[in-house]
Enzyme design. Structure first.
Site, PDB file in Angstrom:
ATOM      1  N   CYS A  87       0.840  -1.209   0.000  1.00  0.00           N
ATOM      2  CA  CYS A  87       0.000   0.000   0.000  1.00  0.00           C
ATOM      3  C   CYS A  87       0.878   1.264   0.000  1.00  0.00           C
ATOM      4  O   CYS A  87       1.749   1.423   0.858  1.00  0.00           O
ATOM      5  CB  CYS A  87      -0.916   0.001   1.224  1.00  0.00           C
ATOM      6  SG  CYS A  87      -1.903   1.497   1.337  1.00  0.00           S
ATOM      7  N   GLY A 211      -9.659  -5.724  -8.844  1.00  0.00           N
ATOM      8  CA  GLY A 211      -9.847  -4.593  -7.932  1.00  0.00           C
ATOM      9  C   GLY A 211     -10.885  -3.618  -8.452  1.00  0.00           C
ATOM     10  O   GLY A 211     -12.095  -3.870  -8.390  1.00  0.00           O
TER      11      GLY A 211
HETATM   12  C1  LIG Z   1      -9.712   3.031  -3.494  1.00  0.00           C
HETATM   13  C2  LIG Z   1      -8.711   1.907  -3.450  1.00  0.00           C
HETATM   14  C3  LIG Z   1      -8.427   1.292  -2.250  1.00  0.00           C
HETATM   15  C4  LIG Z   1      -7.496   0.257  -2.188  1.00  0.00           C
HETATM   16  N1  LIG Z   1      -7.231  -0.334  -0.998  1.00  0.00           N
HETATM   17  C5  LIG Z   1      -6.356  -1.360  -0.948  1.00  0.00           C
HETATM   18  C6  LIG Z   1      -6.092  -2.030   0.268  1.00  0.00           C
HETATM   19  O1  LIG Z   1      -6.629  -1.681   1.313  1.00  0.00           O
HETATM   20  N2  LIG Z   1      -5.228  -3.067   0.249  1.00  0.00           N
HETATM   21  C7  LIG Z   1      -4.612  -3.477  -0.909  1.00  0.00           C
HETATM   22  O2  LIG Z   1      -3.856  -4.463  -0.884  1.00  0.00           O
HETATM   23  N3  LIG Z   1      -4.829  -2.852  -2.060  1.00  0.00           N
HETATM   24  C8  LIG Z   1      -5.692  -1.820  -2.103  1.00  0.00           C
HETATM   25  N4  LIG Z   1      -5.917  -1.196  -3.281  1.00  0.00           N
HETATM   26  C9  LIG Z   1      -5.254  -1.685  -4.480  1.00  0.00           C
HETATM   27  C10 LIG Z   1      -6.102  -2.747  -5.158  1.00  0.00           C
HETATM   28  O3  LIG Z   1      -6.332  -3.833  -4.281  1.00  0.00           O
HETATM   29  C11 LIG Z   1      -5.386  -3.289  -6.377  1.00  0.00           C
HETATM   30  O4  LIG Z   1      -4.160  -3.857  -5.996  1.00  0.00           O
HETATM   31  C12 LIG Z   1      -5.121  -2.198  -7.402  1.00  0.00           C
HETATM   32  O5  LIG Z   1      -6.230  -1.355  -7.572  1.00  0.00           O
HETATM   33  C13 LIG Z   1      -4.749  -2.842  -8.739  1.00  0.00           C
HETATM   34  O6  LIG Z   1      -5.736  -3.735  -9.175  1.00  0.00           O
HETATM   35  P1  LIG Z   1      -6.833  -3.268 -10.255  1.00  0.00           P
HETATM   36  O7  LIG Z   1      -6.075  -2.724 -11.423  1.00  0.00           O
HETATM   37  O8  LIG Z   1      -7.616  -4.526 -10.552  1.00  0.00           O
HETATM   38  O9  LIG Z   1      -7.664  -2.219  -9.605  1.00  0.00           O
HETATM   39  C14 LIG Z   1      -6.837  -0.153  -3.369  1.00  0.00           C
HETATM   40  C15 LIG Z   1      -7.118   0.464  -4.573  1.00  0.00           C
HETATM   41  C16 LIG Z   1      -8.043   1.490  -4.626  1.00  0.00           C
HETATM   42  C17 LIG Z   1      -8.315   2.156  -5.944  1.00  0.00           C
END
Ligand SMILES: Cc1cc2nc3c(=O)[nH]c(=O)nc-3n(C[C@H](O)[C@H](O)[C@H](O)COP(=O)(O)O)c2cc1C
Length: 342
Positions: A87, A211
């Site tokens: 994070c 995500g």
């Molecule tokens: C609003 C928001 C909150 C997120 N919170 C977390 C989190 O608490 N823990 C985590 O491991 N990743 C968190 N992420 C990252 C997502 O889990 C993910 O790794 C990232 O968005 C990439 O995947 P995606 O392209 O499918 O969205 C967050 C992303 C966003 C946009």
């Protein structure tokens, strides 16, 4: 995902085909020291999640991880524990947690070992490729997780410098997967069936984590399972029949209501609070906005957002939005070839 994946959102993901779901990120300090109700509320689940929910934690003290993990296991609600080592949010990195752990593989090993021993649950680690191109930490974190006894590693195929957007380095994810003796799960840019199949084919990961694409569009899990993609230029929900959209929105709203009631009964507070129905409506506003993306009634809903206080208010707004979309579809005619039939 912090701020989004509460129990109602996770329940919708499961209903539409996700295999497992991760809680919002909960700080181990809050779970062990302050007995913070608010932190524990992040780890509340709805009945449908039983056997399919994983508690996602951040922190840096192995002793705190051990105590939190033991208590989490005692709730009987979780099938595993996932440790955040990726994070980028300053509030998290400032206390040496999240992506700050990417430069401390020995500590990651200790945390994994402590959480596993104390909980008896499978423990995984979620990390990134590294801090920026040229500073790759994923292999060190992989080996630390393996040495600590982790059951899996999840890799977000972007660098910390990229935040949550931009290109995903599938070739590097594939190299991490090839170097691993434990299952590696892939994440980053899995937005639909096409990106999911490319991610799986090019990396060989054991599972995919979705995500942002799932927020406001839980159908993405079904689309990925069924290998169905959209026609060119189609926005996410525009291929769905309006009554299917309505059913899902109302199911999510009702899950918010059930969850708000569960929280109110388990965490009674002496401070004045809005009734559960209002809390549910306020929580649902966030999703309503995302659910409306790509539909013609979004601006209709946007104008009404702050006046939604009850289930009936929310249903009226949903129906108003869907009526705008229905009129648009009637003018447009049937979906174009290449789009999915509704
Ligand atoms: C609003 C928001 C909150 C997120 N919170 C977390 C989190 O608490 N823990 C985590 O491991 N990743 C968190 N992420 C990252 C997502 O889990 C993910 O790794 C990232 O968005 C990439 O995947 P995606 O392209 O499918 O969205 C967050 C992303 C966003 C946009």
């Amino acid at each position: 995902m912090a701020g989004y994946t509460n129990a109602p959102t996770r329940t919708m993901a499961l209903r539409f085909g996700a295999s497992v779901v991760y809680t919002e990120m909960a700080g181990v300090e809050g779970l062990v020291h302050e007995h913070s109700d608010l932190t524990w509320q992040l780890l509340e689940t709805l009945p449908e999640e039983r056997g399919r929910a994983i508690a996602h934690l951040y922190g840096r003290d192995p002793g705190h991880f051990a105590r939190a993990a033991e208590r989490i296991a005692a709730t009987g609600r979780f099938t595993g524990i996932d440790i955040n080592a990726g994070c980028p949010v300053p509030k998290v990195t400032a206390c040496g947690a999240g992506s700050a752990l990417m430069r401390e593989p020995a500590l990651v090993r200790e945390i994994v070992a402590a959480a596993s021993a104390a909980s008896g649950l499978p423990v995984s680690v979620k990390t990134r490729l590294g801090f920026h191109p040229g500073n790759v930490t994923a292999f060190d974190i992989l080996h630390a997780a393996e040495d600590g006894g982790a059951a899996a590693l999840s890799i977000h195929g972007r660098y910390k410098s990229q935040g949550h957007a931009g290109p995903v380095d599938l070739a590097l994810v594939a190299r991490v997967r090839a170097a691993a003796s434990i299952p590696v799960f892939g994440n980053g840019g899995v937005n639909d069936a096409a990106t999911a199949s490319r991610y799986a084919a090019e990396t060989g990961v054991a599972a995919l984590l979705v995500g942002q694409a799932s927020i406001g569009h839980p159908w993405v899990f079904r689309e990925i399972r069924e290998g169905r993609s959209f026609g060119p230029g189609d926005s996410h929900s525009s291929y769905l029949a309006l009554d299917e959209i309505r059913r899902a929105w109302i199911a999510h709203l009702d899950a918010e209501l059930a969850f708000a009631e569960l929280i109110a009964s388990k965490y009674p507070s002496s401070a004045p609070k809005p009734p559960p129905e209002e809390i549910a409506a306020i929580r649902f506003r966030v999703h309503l906005f995302r659910y409306g993306a790509g539909l013609r009634g979004t601006s209709y809903m946007r104008g009404r957002m702050s006046s939604l206080h009850t289930r009936a208010d929310c249903v009226r707004a949903l129906d108003g939005c869907l009526e705008c979309e229905r009129r648009f579809r009637a003018r447009r005619g049937p979906p174009q070839p290449g789009g999915l039939a509704s």
